[in-house]
Motif scaffolding. Structure first.
Motif, PDB file in Angstrom:
ATOM      1  N   LYS A   8       0.849  -1.192   0.000  1.00 34.98           N
ATOM      2  CA  LYS A   8       0.000   0.000   0.000  1.00 34.98           C
ATOM      3  C   LYS A   8       0.881   1.238   0.000  1.00 34.98           C
ATOM      4  CE  LYS A   8      -1.856   3.495   2.601  1.00 34.98           C
ATOM      5  NZ  LYS A   8      -1.281   4.403   3.607  1.00 34.98           N
ATOM      6  N   GLY A  10       0.856   5.421   0.588  1.00 31.58           N
ATOM      7  CA  GLY A  10       0.087   6.512   1.179  1.00 31.58           C
ATOM      8  C   GLY A  10       0.095   7.757   0.301  1.00 31.58           C
ATOM      9  N   GLY A  11      -0.621   8.779   0.755  1.00 31.66           N
ATOM     10  CA  GLY A  11      -0.832   9.995  -0.036  1.00 31.66           C
ATOM     11  C   GLY A  11       0.428  10.740  -0.446  1.00 31.66           C
ATOM     12  N   THR A 208       5.313   4.613   3.071  1.00 26.62           N
ATOM     13  CA  THR A 208       4.913   5.952   3.496  1.00 26.62           C
ATOM     14  C   THR A 208       6.080   6.924   3.352  1.00 26.62           C
ATOM     15  OG1 THR A 208       3.915   7.153   5.350  1.00 26.62           O
ATOM     16  CG2 THR A 208       5.311   5.281   5.934  1.00 26.62           C
ATOM     17  N   ASP A 209       6.094   8.001   4.161  1.00 31.51           N
ATOM     18  CA  ASP A 209       7.143   9.017   3.994  1.00 31.51           C
ATOM     19  C   ASP A 209       8.135   9.045   5.157  1.00 31.51           C
ATOM     20  OD1 ASP A 209       5.415  10.016   5.874  1.00 31.51           O
ATOM     21  OD2 ASP A 209       5.337  12.045   5.044  1.00 31.51           O
ATOM     22  N   LEU A 214       8.429   5.186  14.303  1.00 38.21           N
ATOM     23  CA  LEU A 214       9.466   5.825  15.106  1.00 38.21           C
ATOM     24  C   LEU A 214       9.057   5.755  16.574  1.00 38.21           C
ATOM     25  CD1 LEU A 214       9.838   8.813  12.656  1.00 38.21           C
ATOM     26  CD2 LEU A 214      11.398   6.891  12.898  1.00 38.21           C
ATOM     27  N   ARG A 219       7.469  14.905  14.541  1.00 39.02           N
ATOM     28  CA  ARG A 219       7.160  16.339  14.497  1.00 39.02           C
ATOM     29  C   ARG A 219       7.413  16.985  15.855  1.00 39.02           C
ATOM     30  NH1 ARG A 219       1.536  14.748  11.859  1.00 39.02           N
ATOM     31  NH2 ARG A 219       1.849  13.266  13.547  1.00 39.02           N
TER      32      ARG A 219
HETATM   33  P1  ADP Z   1       0.568   8.083   4.542  1.00 41.78           P
HETATM   34  O1  ADP Z   1      -0.001   9.249   3.798  1.00 41.78           O
HETATM   35  O2  ADP Z   1       1.723   7.439   3.841  1.00 41.78           O
HETATM   36  O3  ADP Z   1      -0.478   7.096   4.956  1.00 41.78           O
HETATM   37  P2  ADP Z   1       0.620   9.302   7.163  1.00 41.78           P
HETATM   38  O4  ADP Z   1       0.726  10.778   7.078  1.00 41.78           O
HETATM   39  O5  ADP Z   1      -0.691   8.690   7.430  1.00 41.78           O
HETATM   40  O6  ADP Z   1       1.267   8.686   5.841  1.00 41.78           O
HETATM   41  O7  ADP Z   1       1.639   8.742   8.257  1.00 41.78           O
HETATM   42  C1  ADP Z   1       3.011   9.086   8.213  1.00 41.78           C
HETATM   43  C2  ADP Z   1       3.287  10.245   9.150  1.00 41.78           C
HETATM   44  O8  ADP Z   1       2.999   9.864  10.503  1.00 41.78           O
HETATM   45  C3  ADP Z   1       4.728  10.660   9.208  1.00 41.78           C
HETATM   46  O9  ADP Z   1       5.042  11.578   8.168  1.00 41.78           O
HETATM   47  C4  ADP Z   1       4.869  11.265  10.603  1.00 41.78           C
HETATM   48  O10 ADP Z   1       4.838  12.677  10.543  1.00 41.78           O
HETATM   49  C5  ADP Z   1       3.645  10.785  11.355  1.00 41.78           C
HETATM   50  N1  ADP Z   1       3.956  10.133  12.631  1.00 41.78           N
HETATM   51  C6  ADP Z   1       3.408  10.423  13.835  1.00 41.78           C
HETATM   52  N2  ADP Z   1       3.904   9.631  14.795  1.00 41.78           N
HETATM   53  C7  ADP Z   1       4.796   8.799  14.199  1.00 41.78           C
HETATM   54  C8  ADP Z   1       5.636   7.748  14.652  1.00 41.78           C
HETATM   55  N3  ADP Z   1       5.663   7.375  15.923  1.00 41.78           N
HETATM   56  N4  ADP Z   1       6.410   7.136  13.749  1.00 41.78           N
HETATM   57  C9  ADP Z   1       6.400   7.492  12.452  1.00 41.78           C
HETATM   58  N5  ADP Z   1       5.631   8.470  11.961  1.00 41.78           N
HETATM   59  C10 ADP Z   1       4.834   9.127  12.811  1.00 41.78           C
END
Ligand code: ADP
Ligand code: ASP
Ligand code: MG
Length: 439
Positions: A8, A10-11, A208-209, A214, A219
């Protein structure tokens, strides 16, 4: 050996043609990657707007009897650019026209919201030269809007068995009457998990990005450590508590079948990412704390009554007042003569007067104290149960950072310690806990 991989994206991994080309490169790099689930185009830069948000905006504007043509034109422009840069032949005008007609006819918000993934998947299927399979034909909800697992697993399994490859839009499925229904936001992760389960995949890759889960929100904490291995239970706990990288419900379909999830970074495909499975590999170093996550936006309602302890069913009656008003409780720490219920502030504000009136009339308490603007933070790890003094370390870290703890809750599985603090101190608290428990 992974013979069958469901993946999958993500955006942000599909936000424009150059990202889509990276994703296509990843898909084609391994012949085991056969079924791919796609999100709608996300943000290209930090103050960009996701296509899904634009679609909800169109619906809102249509609902208010306003003009949604400008917002719809923005959506059309985003896809037109992608189509041009990918060099595919696709009639975006007709797709946009169908959305327009449905919006004018007063359709529910789920339908326009789902078109972000629908159109993106159709375009990318053409680019890959793979068949497109509409999620509405293989993912089914029951009358209550709950996933109909049996019907879905068998329909999706049957359909996909007949295909070598397929592109499937994430985020939605169909109600028994055929109407489109979406999952909650971020739900393409759930679609991926459902498809992985339906085809009995060996692995579910979630691209994802970031380079995996983590150990704290990137952030808030600078360069938090990547969690290389994590159990389904820990991941569910962290994502439920606010680690938004994977939808909190994405664990369930694959967990039952023991299919591991691998979170990977589209922009750094050589990184291993995070592997999520039922248990940790035997040879990895033991750790007490796996990660820290949290959310803002909670309210605590503390109800006090002398001799509450002898009044049978007091707690049950209190919780029932919240549940029949449609407010699920997050935590419920109890004392001898007092019980607190921690709930989502937005939901509470909508029903505030009714809930308070019912508590007063049905429970006749001595005092009700309301504390707003709370954040809840969870320190999570399956190893915590076997290490002494973990709670003391959590409290010490917060005390040293001069942060007042308003609520304490420890999950009955001893997998987490949850604290409630003032929202204004949320970022400071996360950093203090990270330094003490993980760094
Ligand atoms: P996608 O669009 O690929 O589904 P999301 O925006 O839903 O991605 O999820 C990825 C984002 O989640 C990361 O860019 C990060 O800013 C955020 N994030 C928040 N907490 C965590 C964490 N513990 N580990 C990784 N990413 C995190
Ligand atoms: N596009 C949907 C959202 O923005 C679903 C997803 O990306 O997973 O929430
Ligand atoms: Mg997501």
């Amino acid at each position: 050996m992974n013979n069958l991989v469901v993946l999958k994206f993500g955006g942000t991994s599909l936000a424009d043609a150059s990202q889509i080309k990276k994703a296509a490169g990843i898909i084609k790099a391994n012949p085991a990657r056969k079924f791919v689930i796609l999100s709608a185009p996300g943000k290209r830069f930090s103050d960009d707007i996701k296509v899904t948000d634009l679609l909800y905006k169109c619906h809102q504007e249509a609902q208010n009897g306003g003009d949604f043509s400008q917002t719809l034109a923005k959506i059309s422009d985003r896809y037109s650019e992608i189509i041009k840069d990918l060099g595919v032949d696709f009639d975006i005008k007709s797709e946009i026209e169908i959305i327009k007609k449905n919006l004018e006819a007063g359709i529910t918000p789920d339908y326009p919201a789902s078109r972000g993934e629908y159109i993106n998947s159709k375009i990318i299927a053409k680019f890959l030269g793979w068949p497109f399979v509409d999620a509405a034909e293989i993912i089914f909800f029951n009358e209550n809007g709950i996933l109909d697992e049996e019907k879905t697993f068998s329909a999706a399994g049957e359909k996909l068995k007949s295909l070598e490859n397929a592109v499937i839009p994430g985020f939605y499925g169909a109600m028994p009457d055929g109407k489109i229904k979406t999952f909650s936001r971020g739900g393409s992760d759930v679609t991926g998990s459902i498809i992985a389960r339906s085809v009995s995949a060996d692995l579910y890759e979630n691209w994802t990005d970031v380079s995996g889960m983590l150990s704290a929100d990137p952030r808030i904490v600078k360069n938090p450590k990547v969690i290389e291995y994590i159990t389904y239970t820990e991941l569910r706990e962290l994502s439920y508590m606010g680690a938004s990288v994977l939808h909190e419900d994405a664990v369930f379909p694959v967990r039952k079948a023991g299919i591991p999830i691998n979170i990977r970074n589209t922009n750094k495909p050589d990184d291993n990412g995070t592997l999520i499975a039922a248990s940790l590999p035997k040879n990895i170093e033991k750790r007490a704390v796996t990660g820290i996550a949290g959310r803002k936006g909670f309210t605590s309602i503390r109800v006090e009554k002398s001799m509450m302890n002898v009044e049978t069913g007091f707690g049950a009656k209190l919780l029932y007042i919240f549940s029949r008003n449609g407010i699920p409780f997050e935590h419920c720490p109890t004392g001898i003569d007092a019980i607190s219920v921690v709930i989502n502030s937005e939901l509470f504000d909508q029903k505030r007067e009714t809930v308070l009136r019912e508590i007063k009339s049905e429970l006749n308490p001595d005092f009700i104290t309301i504390e707003k603007n709370l954040a809840s933070i969870a320190v999570v790890g399956e190893g915590m149960i076997s290490v002494k003094g973990m709670a003391a370390r959590v409290f010490d870290a917060l005390a040293k950072a001069d942060i007042n703890i308003r609520m304490i809750d420890q999950g009955s599985d001893e997998l987490n310690i949850i604290v409630g603090i003032d929202e204004a101190e949320y970022e400071k608290a996360i950093n203090a806990l990270y330094s003490k428990m993980i760094a």
